[in-house]
Scaffold this active site. Structure first.
Site, mmCIF file in Angstrom:
data_model
loop_
_atom_site.group_PDB
_atom_site.id
_atom_site.type_symbol
_atom_site.label_atom_id
_atom_site.label_comp_id
_atom_site.label_asym_id
_atom_site.label_seq_id
_atom_site.Cartn_x
_atom_site.Cartn_y
_atom_site.Cartn_z
ATOM 1 C CE LYS A 1 8.893 11.009 55.546
ATOM 2 N NZ LYS A 1 8.712 11.477 54.174
ATOM 3 C CB THR B 1 6.477 9.558 58.781
ATOM 4 O OG1 THR B 1 6.805 9.330 57.414
ATOM 5 C CG2 THR B 1 7.177 10.818 59.269
ATOM 6 C CE LYS C 1 2.032 10.675 60.574
ATOM 7 N NZ LYS C 1 3.130 10.104 59.794
HETATM 8 P P1 NAP Z 1 -2.736 5.582 54.421
HETATM 9 O O1 NAP Z 1 -3.031 5.372 52.984
HETATM 10 O O2 NAP Z 1 -3.681 6.357 55.256
HETATM 11 O O3 NAP Z 1 -2.513 4.126 55.095
HETATM 12 C C1 NAP Z 1 -2.381 3.993 56.479
HETATM 13 C C2 NAP Z 1 -2.200 2.524 56.843
HETATM 14 O O4 NAP Z 1 -2.136 2.408 58.291
HETATM 15 C C3 NAP Z 1 -3.357 1.615 56.399
HETATM 16 O O5 NAP Z 1 -2.843 0.342 56.084
HETATM 17 C C4 NAP Z 1 -4.213 1.560 57.670
HETATM 18 O O6 NAP Z 1 -5.045 0.426 57.747
HETATM 19 C C5 NAP Z 1 -3.117 1.464 58.711
HETATM 20 N N1 NAP Z 1 -3.598 1.812 60.055
HETATM 21 C C6 NAP Z 1 -4.039 3.012 60.513
HETATM 22 N N2 NAP Z 1 -4.379 2.938 61.819
HETATM 23 C C7 NAP Z 1 -4.155 1.646 62.192
HETATM 24 C C8 NAP Z 1 -4.303 0.932 63.422
HETATM 25 N N3 NAP Z 1 -4.719 1.539 64.539
HETATM 26 N N4 NAP Z 1 -3.970 -0.379 63.430
HETATM 27 C C9 NAP Z 1 -3.522 -0.998 62.325
HETATM 28 N N5 NAP Z 1 -3.358 -0.392 61.134
HETATM 29 C C10 NAP Z 1 -3.659 0.912 61.067
HETATM 30 O O7 NAP Z 1 -1.309 6.303 54.625
HETATM 31 P P2 NAP Z 1 -0.035 6.328 53.651
HETATM 32 O O8 NAP Z 1 -0.122 7.551 52.809
HETATM 33 O O9 NAP Z 1 0.156 4.977 53.044
HETATM 34 O O10 NAP Z 1 1.112 6.618 54.741
HETATM 35 C C11 NAP Z 1 1.667 5.572 55.530
HETATM 36 C C12 NAP Z 1 2.894 6.121 56.259
HETATM 37 O O11 NAP Z 1 3.855 6.575 55.304
HETATM 38 C C13 NAP Z 1 2.602 7.324 57.169
HETATM 39 O O12 NAP Z 1 3.439 7.260 58.308
HETATM 40 C C14 NAP Z 1 2.984 8.517 56.289
HETATM 41 O O13 NAP Z 1 3.328 9.646 57.080
HETATM 42 C C15 NAP Z 1 4.177 7.940 55.533
HETATM 43 N N6 NAP Z 1 4.465 8.530 54.216
HETATM 44 C C16 NAP Z 1 3.454 8.842 53.341
HETATM 45 C C17 NAP Z 1 3.766 9.377 52.089
HETATM 46 C C18 NAP Z 1 2.687 9.759 51.091
HETATM 47 O O14 NAP Z 1 2.964 10.566 50.188
HETATM 48 N N7 NAP Z 1 1.471 9.255 51.206
HETATM 49 C C19 NAP Z 1 5.107 9.564 51.715
HETATM 50 C C20 NAP Z 1 6.124 9.194 52.614
HETATM 51 C C21 NAP Z 1 5.792 8.673 53.859
HETATM 52 P P3 NAP Z 1 -6.565 0.481 57.131
HETATM 53 O O15 NAP Z 1 -6.388 0.263 55.661
HETATM 54 O O16 NAP Z 1 -7.262 -0.617 57.821
HETATM 55 O O17 NAP Z 1 -7.111 1.854 57.467
#
Ligand code: NAP
Length: 292
Positions: A171, A95, A240
């Site tokens: 989204k 997102t 965010k």
């Molecule tokens: P998350 O568990 O916090 O995972 C974030 C990912 O981004 C991890 O792989 C992290 O790597 C990586 N990352 C963060 N900063 C980085 C950087 N500077 N360089 C390289 N990698 C980096 O988040 P999530 O819940 O999976 O969400 C991921 C995306 O999907 C977001 O955009 C979120 O808004 C969207 N989303 C989330 C949901 C939900 O319910 N969770 C639903 C729909 C969409 P590390 O492991 O090394 O920290």
């Protein structure tokens, strides 16, 4: 078809696991390599850099926290842009800002690389169950080439147009509405509770009558049980998204007073509860504001 997968957080790890389970040849990369271990055990290959994962792939997915993370993974000597072959496809599921999606599309086009923006609806449980909703934008031909992969990870794919960033606008509109529904439910539950009606009873009536939708069931249950940790969708990521929606609204000259309120409630919740609470934790702030 060789598939690369970048970003193995809560969402990415679950999505990549479904691609591996569907017997695709998957190369994974994550900034913190230890999160790749279970996927490698399941049959994926670990790449040393985003560039290596991209070079090895016909289609590379990214599922990263935010715009800055996506830019970091795309750019530089070790980035996706440097490794992806001309004619290969990048599918961005994060997102991110509408403007960022436009910028990424242009950077790929300069290198004759293909790009689809495909953010998703659904929490990590839905991702694990291959029940996501994919909202895709880009050329229809690119969507068709990615469709079998989307079918392995989702219950439905929506095509919203040729311009990739339109998927991100959809989204962000959706996430604004999800948090607005959480806010409304949390306010109603607080009123009911102070008036002597248990939250679970209110939820039973609402979801059994006019509010029989997955959103009200999922978030209503979290609110009624106050299960805000561990976070399925962490409040800082929700903040965010409200910021990105606000930027889009400002750009289009659309006043969204409710969006401002939601943003403030999230900020208050993070300030008082910490960064690790789910975004539905605004329910706790709303209850506290009422003296509960
Ligand atoms: P998350 O568990 O916090 O995972 C974030 C990912 O981004 C991890 O792989 C992290 O790597 C990586 N990352 C963060 N900063 C980085 C950087 N500077 N360089 C390289 N990698 C980096 O988040 P999530 O819940 O999976 O969400 C991921 C995306 O999907 C977001 O955009 C979120 O808004 C969207 N989303 C989330 C949901 C939900 O319910 N969770 C639903 C729909 C969409 P590390 O492991 O090394 O920290």
């Amino acid at each position: 078809m060789k598939i690369g997968f970048l970003g193995l957080g809560q969402m990415g790890a679950a999505i990549a696991a479904n691609l591996v389970r569907a017997r695709h040849d998957v190369v994974v990369w994550n900034r913190s390599a230890e999160k790749a271990r279970s996927l490698v055990d399941a049959g994926a290959t670990l790449a040393a850099s985003p560039r290596d994962a991209a070079t090895a792939s016909d289609v590379v997915f990214s599922m990263l926290a935010d715009d800055a993370a996506l830019n970091a993974v795309l750019s530089g000597e070790d980035g996706v842009l440097a490794g992806l072959k001309a004619g290969a496809l990048h599918v961005s599921m994060s997102t991110i800002a509408v403007a960022t999606a436009g910028d990424v599309a242009a950077r790929h086009a300069e290198r004759r690389q293909r790009f689809l923006s495909a953010p998703v609806f659904g929490r990590p449980e839905a991702a694990a169950a291959a029940k996501l909703f994919v909202v895709a934008a880009g050329t229809a031909a690119d969507l068709e080439s990615a469709r079998p992969l989307f079918e392995a990870i989702s219950q439905r794919v929506f095509y919203v147009g040729e311009t990739p960033s339109t998927a991100n606008l959809v989204k962000l509109c959706g996430n604004f509405m999800i948090l607005a529904a959480i806010e409304a439910m949390a306010e109603a539950m607080t009123l009911a509770e102070k008036g002597g009606v248990p939250k679970a009873k209110l939820l039973e009536v609402l979801t059994g009558t006019l509010f029989d939708a997955p959103l009200f069931r999922t978030y209503g249950t979290i609110l009624a049980e106050e299960k805000f940790r561990p976070a399925g969708f962490a409040a800082p990521l929700g903040l965010k998204d409200m910021r990105l929606a606000s930027q889009a609204a400002e750009g289009e000259r659309v006043p969204m007073p409710l969006l401002s309120l939601l943003r403030d409630h999230l900020l208050q919740t993070i300030a008082t509860e910490g960064e690790d609470i789910d975004w539905s934790g605004i329910g706790r702030t709303i209850a506290r504001n009422a003296g509960l």
